[in-house]
Design an enzyme around this catalytic site. Structure first.
Site, PDB file in Angstrom:
ATOM      1  N   ASP A 142       0.821  -1.215   0.000  1.00  0.00           N
ATOM      2  CA  ASP A 142       0.000   0.000   0.000  1.00  0.00           C
ATOM      3  C   ASP A 142       0.854   1.264   0.000  1.00  0.00           C
ATOM      4  OD1 ASP A 142      -2.416   1.352  -0.004  1.00  0.00           O
ATOM      5  OD2 ASP A 142      -2.587   1.381   2.183  1.00  0.00           O
ATOM      6  N   HIS A 199       2.379   3.431  -8.994  1.00  0.00           N
ATOM      7  CA  HIS A 199       2.153   2.003  -9.310  1.00  0.00           C
ATOM      8  C   HIS A 199       3.329   1.449 -10.119  1.00  0.00           C
ATOM      9  CE1 HIS A 199      -1.713   2.368  -7.565  1.00  0.00           C
ATOM     10  NE2 HIS A 199      -2.263   3.050  -8.538  1.00  0.00           N
ATOM     11  N   LEU A 216      10.003 -20.781  -4.483  1.00  0.00           N
ATOM     12  CA  LEU A 216       8.957 -19.924  -3.917  1.00  0.00           C
ATOM     13  C   LEU A 216       7.647 -20.032  -4.697  1.00  0.00           C
ATOM     14  CD1 LEU A 216       8.282 -17.397  -2.007  1.00  0.00           C
ATOM     15  CD2 LEU A 216       8.900 -16.014  -3.990  1.00  0.00           C
TER      16      LEU A 216
HETATM   17  C1  IPE Z   1      -5.557  -2.671  -0.301  1.00  0.00           C
HETATM   18  O1  IPE Z   1      -5.182  -1.351  -0.424  1.00  0.00           O
HETATM   19  C2  IPE Z   1      -5.539  -3.344  -1.645  1.00  0.00           C
HETATM   20  C3  IPE Z   1      -4.219  -3.563  -2.244  1.00  0.00           C
HETATM   21  C4  IPE Z   1      -3.080  -3.258  -1.689  1.00  0.00           C
HETATM   22  C5  IPE Z   1      -4.235  -4.176  -3.539  1.00  0.00           C
HETATM   23  P1  IPE Z   1      -6.258  -0.181  -0.591  1.00  0.00           P
HETATM   24  O2  IPE Z   1      -5.482   1.070  -0.745  1.00  0.00           O
HETATM   25  O3  IPE Z   1      -7.209  -0.511  -1.680  1.00  0.00           O
HETATM   26  O4  IPE Z   1      -7.040  -0.226   0.796  1.00  0.00           O
HETATM   27  P2  IPE Z   1      -7.892   0.894   1.526  1.00  0.00           P
HETATM   28  O5  IPE Z   1      -8.895   1.374   0.536  1.00  0.00           O
HETATM   29  O6  IPE Z   1      -6.976   1.974   1.937  1.00  0.00           O
HETATM   30  O7  IPE Z   1      -8.501   0.203   2.702  1.00  0.00           O
HETATM   31  C1  IPE Z   2      -1.526   0.244  -3.382  1.00  0.00           C
HETATM   32  O1  IPE Z   2      -1.295   1.618  -3.383  1.00  0.00           O
HETATM   33  C2  IPE Z   2      -1.777  -0.306  -4.765  1.00  0.00           C
HETATM   34  C3  IPE Z   2      -3.161  -0.748  -5.011  1.00  0.00           C
HETATM   35  C4  IPE Z   2      -4.144  -0.690  -4.150  1.00  0.00           C
HETATM   36  C5  IPE Z   2      -3.438  -1.269  -6.317  1.00  0.00           C
HETATM   37  P1  IPE Z   2      -2.499   2.648  -3.421  1.00  0.00           P
HETATM   38  O2  IPE Z   2      -2.855   2.905  -4.837  1.00  0.00           O
HETATM   39  O3  IPE Z   2      -3.618   2.188  -2.564  1.00  0.00           O
HETATM   40  O4  IPE Z   2      -1.834   3.945  -2.806  1.00  0.00           O
HETATM   41  P2  IPE Z   2      -2.442   4.892  -1.708  1.00  0.00           P
HETATM   42  O5  IPE Z   2      -2.853   4.027  -0.557  1.00  0.00           O
HETATM   43  O6  IPE Z   2      -3.609   5.579  -2.342  1.00  0.00           O
HETATM   44  O7  IPE Z   2      -1.342   5.827  -1.345  1.00  0.00           O
HETATM   45 MG    MG Z   3      -4.068   2.398  -0.616  1.00  0.00          MG
END
Ligand code: IPE
Ligand code: IPE
Ligand code: MG
Length: 246
Positions: free
Chosen positions: A21, A38, A132
Site C-alpha cells: 500500500d 504504481h 517460492l
Molecule cells: C488494499 O489497499 C488493496 C491492495 C493493496 C491491492 P487499498 O489502498 O485498496 O485499501 P484501503 O482502501 O486503503 O482500505
Molecule cells: C496500493 O497503493 C496499490 C493498489 C491498491 C493497487 P495505493 O494505490 O492504494 O496507494 P495509496 O494508498 O492511495 O497511497
Molecule cells: Mg491504498
C-alpha cells in the site's frame, strides 16, 4: 542496517503476505500522478520476490488488486491492468531463473482478456517450479471468497455430497482460493495504514501482523529483514500459555 544474513536459517515465516500500500501517496508526495507510484511499486515487488527467494521462503502472497479497487477511476484501473500484463511478460524470465511458481487467488475471470492470457502463460511455464510459490491476489476479496465457498458447500449439502454436521475447518479451507497454501505466518502492510482491507480474513487468524509507515515504492530489503526479525522475536502461543510452549 539489517541484511539477509541476520535472519537466515531458523524460525523464518513459511508464508509471508503483503498488503502493498501507498503507491498513490508516494507519487503525490513527488508531485506526480498516482500511476507513477504504481509503476515504481512493481520494482519493489520484484525485489521482494528476489529477497524471499534468497531466504528460501516457501510462500509469498501479494495483495495486487482488491474486489474494491474496481471503484477507482477507470484510467487508474486500466493502467493497473496494463502494468500487470507488462510486468508478467517482463518477469517471466526472473521467475524461471529463480524457480518461482506463479499462482493467483481471487476471481480472475473478471480481469481483462490480455491479463488472463498472460497469467495463464506464466502459470503454465512456471508450474513445475519447486522454489517460492508467488501468489498474486487479483480481484481478490476475502468476503467474496467466503461467500463463494459457502455457496459451493451449500450446493454440495443440497446434493447430499456433504452433510451439515461434517462441515469442519478443513472442508471450509478446501473451498477457499488458498486451499493449496498454508496459513499466513507474517502479514506486512506498508504505508502506515492499520487495517486489513478485506485481505485473507480466514487465513490470518493466527498471523503475526506487522505495519510499517513506509510507502510501498520505498520498501527495501532491509525493511523486509526488519519485519522478519521482529517476527522471529515474537512468541506465537496459539492460545496456550508461555510455559506450555517451553
Ligand atoms: C488494499 O489497499 C488493496 C491492495 C493493496 C491491492 P487499498 O489502498 O485498496 O485499501 P484501503 O482502501 O486503503 O482500505
Ligand atoms: C496500493 O497503493 C496499490 C493498489 C491498491 C493497487 P495505493 O494505490 O492504494 O496507494 P495509496 O494508498 O492511495 O497511497
Ligand atoms: Mg491504498
Amino acid at each position: 542496517m539489517n541484511t539477509l544474513d541476520d535472519i537466515k536459517g531458523s524460525n523464518l515465516p513459511r508464508h509471508i503476505a503483503i498488503i502493498m500500500d501507498g503507491n498513490g501517496r508516494w507519487a503525490k508526495q513527488k508531485g506526480k500522478l498516482r500511476i507513477f507510484g504504481h509503476e515504481n511499486g512493481v520494482g519493489t515487488a520484484k525485489r521482494t520476490v528476489e529477497s524471499c527467494v534468497k531466504l528460501n521462503i516457501e510462500y509469498l502472497t501479494l495483495y495486487t488488486f482488491s474486489t474494491e479497487n474496481w471503484k477507482r477511476p477507470k484510467l487508474e484501473v486500466d493502467t493497473l491492468m496494463n502494468i500487470l500484463v507488462s510486468s508478467l511478460r517482463k518477469e517471466l524470465k526472473t521467475f524461471v531463473k529463480n524457480n518461482v511458481r506463479l499462482n493467483t487467488i481471487g476471481d480472475i475471470s473478471l480481469l481483462p482478456k490480455k491479463a488472463k492470457r498472460e497469467l495463464a502463460e506464466v502459470m503454465e511455464k512456471t508450474k513445475e517450479n519447486k522454489g517460492l510459490t508467488l501468489t498474486l491476489a487479483l480481484n481478490y476479496g476475502a468476503r467474496e471468497e467466503l461467500k463463494k465457498a459457502v455457496q459451493t458447500i451449500a450446493g454440495k449439502v443440497k446434493n447430499n455430497i456433504i452433510s451439515p454436521e461434517n462441515i469442519d475447518e478443513t472442508i471450509i479451507n478446501n473451498h477457499l482460493y488458498t486451499h493449496n497454501l498454508p496459513d499466513v505466518d507474517l502479514l506486512i502492510r506498508t504505508s502506515g495504514e492499520h487495517r486489513i482491507s478485506n485481505f485473507l480474513l480466514w487465513q490470518i487468524a493466527y498471523a503475526e501482523l506487522y505495519f510499517i509507515a513506509v510507502f510501498w515504492p520505498d520498501f527495501r530489503e532491509h525493511h523486509l529483514v526488519e519485519a522478519i526479525k521482529n517476527y522471529q522475536n515474537r512468541e506465537r502461543r496459539f492460545g496456550k500459555t508461555s510455559e506450555q510452549l517451553n
